[in-house]
Design an enzyme around this catalytic site. Structure first.
Site, mmCIF file in Angstrom:
data_model
loop_
_atom_site.group_PDB
_atom_site.id
_atom_site.type_symbol
_atom_site.label_atom_id
_atom_site.label_comp_id
_atom_site.label_asym_id
_atom_site.label_seq_id
_atom_site.Cartn_x
_atom_site.Cartn_y
_atom_site.Cartn_z
ATOM 1 N N ASP A 95 0.864 -1.172 0.000
ATOM 2 C CA ASP A 95 0.000 0.000 0.000
ATOM 3 C C ASP A 95 0.902 1.223 0.000
ATOM 4 O OD1 ASP A 95 -2.242 1.681 0.476
ATOM 5 O OD2 ASP A 95 -3.163 0.099 1.684
ATOM 6 N N ASP A 195 -2.994 4.724 -2.348
ATOM 7 C CA ASP A 195 -3.996 5.354 -1.493
ATOM 8 C C ASP A 195 -4.467 6.684 -2.090
ATOM 9 O OD1 ASP A 195 -5.279 5.243 1.204
ATOM 10 O OD2 ASP A 195 -4.181 7.111 1.517
ATOM 11 N N GLU A 247 -6.787 3.771 -5.421
ATOM 12 C CA GLU A 247 -7.993 4.020 -4.635
ATOM 13 C C GLU A 247 -8.534 5.383 -5.022
ATOM 14 O OE1 GLU A 247 -9.677 4.404 -0.095
ATOM 15 O OE2 GLU A 247 -7.915 5.476 -0.779
ATOM 16 N N HIS A 321 -10.885 -2.161 4.782
ATOM 17 C CA HIS A 321 -10.666 -1.729 6.165
ATOM 18 C C HIS A 321 -11.368 -0.417 6.501
ATOM 19 C CE1 HIS A 321 -7.910 0.401 3.627
ATOM 20 N NE2 HIS A 321 -7.698 1.265 4.607
ATOM 21 N N ASP A 322 -12.019 0.206 5.519
ATOM 22 C CA ASP A 322 -12.727 1.470 5.755
ATOM 23 C C ASP A 322 -14.243 1.297 5.736
ATOM 24 O OD1 ASP A 322 -10.309 2.900 5.776
ATOM 25 O OD2 ASP A 322 -10.411 3.309 3.621
#
Ligand code: TEU
Ligand code: CA
Length: 551
Positions: A95, A195, A247, A321-322
């Site tokens: 990431d 990200d 993302e 994870h969000d």
């Protein structure tokens, strides 16, 4: 490179497996679970950030891009992970958080000490009439600007105030980022998740956004495609086999088609989140509303079709994870329907056109945490929401209700491995509480049950790998106006697959006019033959198959 038959598993290392009993997951913990992942059948592991970090945003605030945070292990542990995963045919995706660094990063520290070169790595601006340079808002609440008294300047932070936005208009800074990518490729990494990468290009004017929070100015900003092409050319594009996913939460379809178009040389694919806003009221995460199912269907059909027509490539996911847990959100986590609806949701998402992502615990149907006290929460976004809302007069009980449905911590409770204390994640109290349902919902129990959600995920993965229609075929939505059922066809010159998913707790009927010649392939209920009228039980998913005969 073609990624169409790959399946990616996302690990949130902090919550996956603790090996040294400090209550925090770590790399040796991941290594100890590689066999499990290989059995599941996945091809890539995406790890959320494991670099040194003050952990204000669980690693999305990086203070050094070249090391491993000691809490997760050592560089030797990381190398062992790459090697051992590789032996099982699993590649590692790192990431990369390139929109911002932690304010503890050496660059920011130098900027603070007055070094002009490093100040220009970030976005420092003078105030306007004694207050913030503009009205842009942080995505975690409050102003997006923080004042630095010793410099008399503000810096931009679209997220937490300890996450300072980088200045992508500075070529020297961009080159520093490109070095980081080469470094990790050198260590054997085979992919990158970037990200919030569509937020990196800010317009130089930094104008006020009278009707909003500023996001319309920097989402898919002025030089975004130029910067992505440059990064591609300077780094991963020089290698034949690096997978990249950007993302891009609220990107537009027009930009998305370009980001993931192989002819453009930008990224392999992207995540957008539009389908995960179909239960937001007024497009607000913190305002609850039931799923708007027709909108969800239309979104899927629109994006799938446009991507296919343009030769672009999508990511397929419900969870990360969000996001709250999907079974608690668009399915049902009641004892009666949890397993069935989890399998239905898996079927609906995974057989579409694109690369499927499975988030840790999704494959055993882990549910929302339903924490009842604010002290149980850890996430900076959740804590900010709570304190800002209560300050503004929201009933604290109501604020907790919202967090139960929407907090990112719902996805971050420890992975449930077995029925022992702390769910086999650790032998000590974990950094965030274990979901109390771990005794019923865990990997060990799922492995023993031949009918489990876990087994069903394994089947879906095998199916994707065996079917050219699923990996590379076309997509058409069926039953477009049906208010309860999401259905589609996948097809190529060899075969045809038809998928029906009932998203409700009621029986639903569908017309299946092209049933002739189809045979049963997969279902979360009792197998049944293809028929012109199909009756789907609550949360039933059923898949039919037909071989195309050459004329
Ligand atoms: O998330 C960015 C993002 O667009 C949102 O999903 C956001 O996290 C939030 O939930 C808005 O309500 C990425 C990471 O995935 C997230 O964990 C980080 O906190 C964030 O960027 C900042 O790096
Ligand atoms: Ca540990």
């Amino acid at each position: 490179m073609n990624f169409s038959n790959a399946v990616i598993y996302q690990i949130y290392p902090k919550s996956f497996q603790d090996s040294n009993q400090d209550g925090i997951g770590d790399i040796p913990g991941i290594i100890s679970r590689l066999d499990y992942l290989a059995q599941l059948g996945i091809d890539y592991l995406w790890l959320t950030p494991i670099y040194p970090s003050p952990q204000k945003d669980n690693g999305y605030d990086i203070s050094n891009y070249y090391e491993i945070d000691p809490v997760y292990g050592t560089m030797e542990d990381f190398k062992a992970l790459v090697f051992l995963a590789g032996k099982l045919g699993i590649k590692i995706i790192m990431d990369m958080v390139f929109n911002h660094t932690s304010t503890e990063h050496a660059w920011f520290q130098r900027a603070l000490s007055g070094d002009k070169k490093y100040q220009d790595y970030y976005i420092f601006r003078p105030g306007s009439n004694g207050s913030e340079p503009n009205n842009w808002q942080s995505k975690f609440g409050g102003s997006a600007w923080e004042f630095v008294p010793q410099l008399g300047l503000y810096y931009l932070h679209l997220f937490d105030k300890t996450q300072a936005d980088l200045n992508w208009d500075n070529l020297e800074m961009r080159r520093e980022l490109y070095k980081i990518i080469h470094y990790w490729i050198g260590l054997g990494v085979k992919g990158f998740r970037f990200d919030v990468i569509n937020l990196i290009s800010k317009p130089q004017s930094f104008a006020d956004d009278p009707s909003g929070d500023g996001h319309r100015f920097y989402t898919d900003g002025p030089h975004i495609h130029q910067y992505l092409k440059e990064m591609h050319q300077q780094t991963f594009g020089r290698y034949p086999d690096i997978l990249t996913v950007g993302e891009m939460s609220s990107t537009s379809l027009r930009h998305a088609l370009q980001y993931s178009d192989p002819r453009q040389g930008e990224l392999s694919m992207l995540f957008h989140f539009h389908h995960l806003r179909t239960d937001y009221k007024n497009d607000q995460k913190w305002e609850l509303e039931p799923l708007r199912f027709m909108e969800l269907k239309e979104l899927f059909a629109k994006w799938q079709t446009a991507m296919e027509n343009n030769g672009s490539w999508d990511s397929l996911f419900w969870c990360n994870h969000d996001q709250p847990r999907i079974v608690s959100r668009f399915g049902s986590d009641s004892t009666l329907y949890r397993e069935k609806s989890a399998k239905m949701l898996a079927t609906a998402i995974q057989l579409m056109r694109g690369t499927p992502y499975i988030y840790q615990g999704e494959e055993i149907g882990m549910t929302n945490a339903y924490f009842t006290q604010i002290a149980q929460y850890r996430d900076v976004e959740s804590l900010n929401f709570y304190s800002l809302s209560v300050q503004k007069g929201m009933d604290p009980y109501q604020a907790l209700k919202v967090l139960q449905a929407r907090s990112r911590d719902n996805a971050r409770t420890p992975m449930q491995w077995d029925a022992s204390r702390f769910a086999g994640f650790s032998t000590v109290q974990p950094w965030i509480e274990t979901n109390p349902n771990y005794q019923a919902i865990n990997v060990e129990a799922s492995q023993k049950n031949s009918n489990s959600i876990l087994r069903y995920y394994q089947k879906l993965i095998v199916l994707r790998k065996q079917s050219s229609a699923i990996t590379n075929g076309g997509y058409r939505m069926l039953c477009c106006d049906h208010p309860e059922v999401y259905a589609y066809r996948r097809y190529d010159e060899h075969e045809e697959i038809v998928v029906f998913c009932n998203f409700t707790a009621k029986t639903a009927n569908v017309d299946f006019p092209m049933h002739a010649g189809f045979s049963f392939l997969l279902s979360n209920d009792i197998p049944k033959p293809a028929a012109p009228l199909l009756e789907l039980s609550p949360y039933e998913a059923i898949v039919f198959y037909k071989k195309r005969v050459a004329l």
